[in-house]
Design a protein around this motif. Structure first.
Motif, PDB file in Angstrom:
ATOM      1  N   ALA A 447      53.454  30.293  45.908  1.00  0.00           N
ATOM      2  CA  ALA A 447      53.326  31.651  46.451  1.00  0.00           C
ATOM      3  C   ALA A 447      52.608  32.572  45.463  1.00  0.00           C
ATOM      4  O   ALA A 447      51.768  33.390  45.861  1.00  0.00           O
ATOM      5  N   GLN A 448      52.929  32.440  44.193  1.00  0.00           N
ATOM      6  CA  GLN A 448      52.283  33.268  43.172  1.00  0.00           C
ATOM      7  C   GLN A 448      50.795  32.965  43.065  1.00  0.00           C
ATOM      8  O   GLN A 448      49.974  33.858  42.863  1.00  0.00           O
ATOM      9  N   ALA A 449      50.445  31.698  43.214  1.00  0.00           N
ATOM     10  CA  ALA A 449      49.042  31.283  43.070  1.00  0.00           C
ATOM     11  C   ALA A 449      48.221  31.539  44.326  1.00  0.00           C
ATOM     12  O   ALA A 449      47.010  31.778  44.242  1.00  0.00           O
ATOM     13  N   ASN A 450      48.867  31.501  45.486  1.00  0.00           N
ATOM     14  CA  ASN A 450      48.116  31.551  46.743  1.00  0.00           C
ATOM     15  C   ASN A 450      48.504  32.712  47.658  1.00  0.00           C
ATOM     16  O   ASN A 450      47.916  32.878  48.726  1.00  0.00           O
ATOM     17  N   GLY A 451      49.490  33.478  47.243  1.00  0.00           N
ATOM     18  CA  GLY A 451      49.962  34.537  48.110  1.00  0.00           C
ATOM     19  C   GLY A 451      51.050  34.042  49.046  1.00  0.00           C
ATOM     20  O   GLY A 451      51.154  32.849  49.324  1.00  0.00           O
ATOM     21  N   GLY A 452      51.863  34.946  49.516  1.00  0.00           N
ATOM     22  CA  GLY A 452      52.942  34.553  50.417  1.00  0.00           C
ATOM     23  C   GLY A 452      54.292  34.772  49.773  1.00  0.00           C
ATOM     24  O   GLY A 452      54.404  35.299  48.658  1.00  0.00           O
ATOM     25  N   GLU A 453      55.315  34.333  50.449  1.00  0.00           N
ATOM     26  CA  GLU A 453      56.688  34.559  50.016  1.00  0.00           C
ATOM     27  C   GLU A 453      57.467  33.259  50.082  1.00  0.00           C
ATOM     28  O   GLU A 453      57.386  32.511  51.057  1.00  0.00           O
ATOM     29  N   ALA A 454      58.231  32.964  49.027  1.00  0.00           N
ATOM     30  CA  ALA A 454      59.074  31.774  49.006  1.00  0.00           C
ATOM     31  C   ALA A 454      60.401  32.069  49.694  1.00  0.00           C
ATOM     32  O   ALA A 454      61.083  33.044  49.345  1.00  0.00           O
TER      33      ALA A 454
END
Length: 468
Positions: A447-454
């Protein structure tokens, strides 16, 4: 003189008749609950497959076969009975299998590793779990903690490699104790153990039963692992045709599993009590491990690694010539007799393929990286979906209809291994697409590298419901 010659001929004829009518024992040690041994034991026994292939001509024309089956919960007692001459065949993992070879040499005997049954060149199958209520999310958090494991098992080898990869001293930075799976299950339920490492199927079985959570998969240790079949070398030399018959029965068992994994997962549950959904996790298409009867170089290396680790554990100081211990002549002959190409299989690393249509749209599924599946209790076949979000949408409808869900599966976005989706972590990207991961840490890094939420399974499910 004529009388003496006649009597001698008669004696020879009687001896030949006795030999042809010989009662031949076929004593097979199985590990039913170690479900990756199914094609080398449980299914052969339950389906009566061995009788189909036993030789009945030539020197076996009038042979009387006495087939004996004995089930074990681990490889060590099975090996003891093989060494004692009470068993002719046995099925077990790479570590106990290697110890089987050493134990036979110590007794002045020899055993042969004749076939792989199921395995993973990545190392999946072994794993580490913690109690369901534990706050631990990864192996890195277990420094200074107690980890139990069945000693001298393939899981023990995985644990030592995983600890070494952390840069830890296994004698100072963690406390490793011996504990059998049946004891560990109770300890996990009552929070009497901080973590437990185990072999097939317990790192999936315990989470499926709700009292544990998987925090490490053997594929993270990148060490190949497998289960296979062994035979007493003297027995194989005396009865090579029987060895080939046993392996041909295993080939058919493997083919049956491939054709109807749900059906035979149910049979394994009936015999062992291990839930069919866990059996399917291993034996179904794109499964956690691959059923593979060929001696790939990675599995040969696993045997060599096992022997080295057994020395490290001071379980033996003896070496083992793997070139002599691993004998592929019988499985090659079995493949040929079954009309199969062994060398083609040897070069094939693909998991059991899946040909399926999306249960919602009816369209063929062509990209299996985001495959998700649902097994509804009472249904003979698992439902397949082209994406996790499609499966979760379908899950909401099924639950509204009062359906009992046996299992939900997803393929890990990084390693590709099959996961129990309700135990997985997900990342939802800007397009609304979900990607599954085994660990929270893996999902957060993505998520940190590609965006989004875990998100964990409950959270991602709630978000999808809210957006309906």
């Amino acid at each position: 003189m004529l009388l003496r010659s006649t009597l001698a001929g008669l004696a020879l004829a009687i001896a030949a008749t006795q030999a042809s009518a010989e009662a031949i024992r076929i004593a097979i040690g199985t590990q039913d609950t170690t479900i990756n041994c199914a094609a080398g034991g449980l299914l052969i026994r339950e389906l009566g497959l061995l009788d189909k292939y036993l030789p009945k001509d030539g020197k076996y024309k009038d042979a009387q076969y006495v087939i004996e089956w004995k089930n074990f919960t681990s490889g060590a007692p099975l090996t003891n009975e093989m060494v004692a001459g009470k068993l002719d065949f046995g099925a077990m993992a790479d570590f106990p299998g290697s110890f089987n070879g050493v134990a036979h040499l110590d007794a002045g005997k020899q055993s042969l590793f004749i076939s792989v049954l199921s395995g993973s060149i990545k190392g999946s199958g072994n794993g580490i779990v913690v109690p369901a209520s534990s706050s631990v999310q990864s192996l890195s958090e277990l420094k200074g903690k107690t980890i139990s494991v069945p000693f001298a098992s393939t899981a023990h080898g995985m644990l030592l490699r995983a600890v070494a990869a952390q840069g830890w001293d296994p004698e100072k930075d963690v406390r490793i104790i011996a504990q059998a799976p049946e004891i560990a299950g109770s300890a996990l339920r009552s929070n009497r153990i901080e973590a437990h490492a185990d072999f097939v199927p317990f790192a999936e079985l315990f989470p499926n039963r709700g009292f544990a959570r998987k925090i490490f998969d053997g594929s993270q240790a990148e060490a190949p692992t497998f289960h296979g079949a062994l035979v007493d070398a003297d027995y194989a030399k005396k009865y090579p045709e029987i060895v080939i018959a046993y392996l041909r029965a295993g080939i058919e068992a493997d083919q049956l599993l491939a054709a109807e994994p749900e059906k035979y997962s149910e049979l394994i549950e009936k015999v062992t009590g291990i839930e069919a959904e866990v059996n399917y996790l291993f034996h179904g298409p794109l499964g956690l491990q691959t059923r593979d009867l060929s001696w790939k170089p990675e599995y040969r290396q696993a045997v060599a690694t096992s022997i080295d680790t057994l020395k490290l554990l001071k379980r033996t100081d003896r070496g083992l010539d793997t070139a002599k211990f691993i004998d592929d002549q019988y499985i090659r002959a079995a493949f040929k007799a079954s009309g199969l190409d062994y060398d083609k299989k040897l070069g094939n690393y693909a998991p059991l393929p899946l040909q399926a249509r999306d249960a919602l749209t009816g369209k063929p599924i062509t990209d299996f990286k985001r495959l998700a599946q649902i097994w509804v209790r009472g249904e003979d076949k698992v439902r397949h979906y082209a994406s996790p979000e499609a499966a979760l949408q379908a899950l909401a409808v099924l639950e509204e209809e009062g359906k009992d869900i046996r299992a939900i599966y997803a393929q890990a976005a990084d390693s590709g291994i099959k996961l129990l989706a309700n135990q997985a972590w997900f990342v939802r990207d800007g397009k609304g697409q979900l990607k599954a991961f085994l660990l929270k840490q893996q999902a957060e890094s993505y998520a940190q590298a590609n965006g989004g939420e875990a998100l964990d399974f409950v959270s991602v499910n709630q978000k999808l419901l809210a957006s309906r």
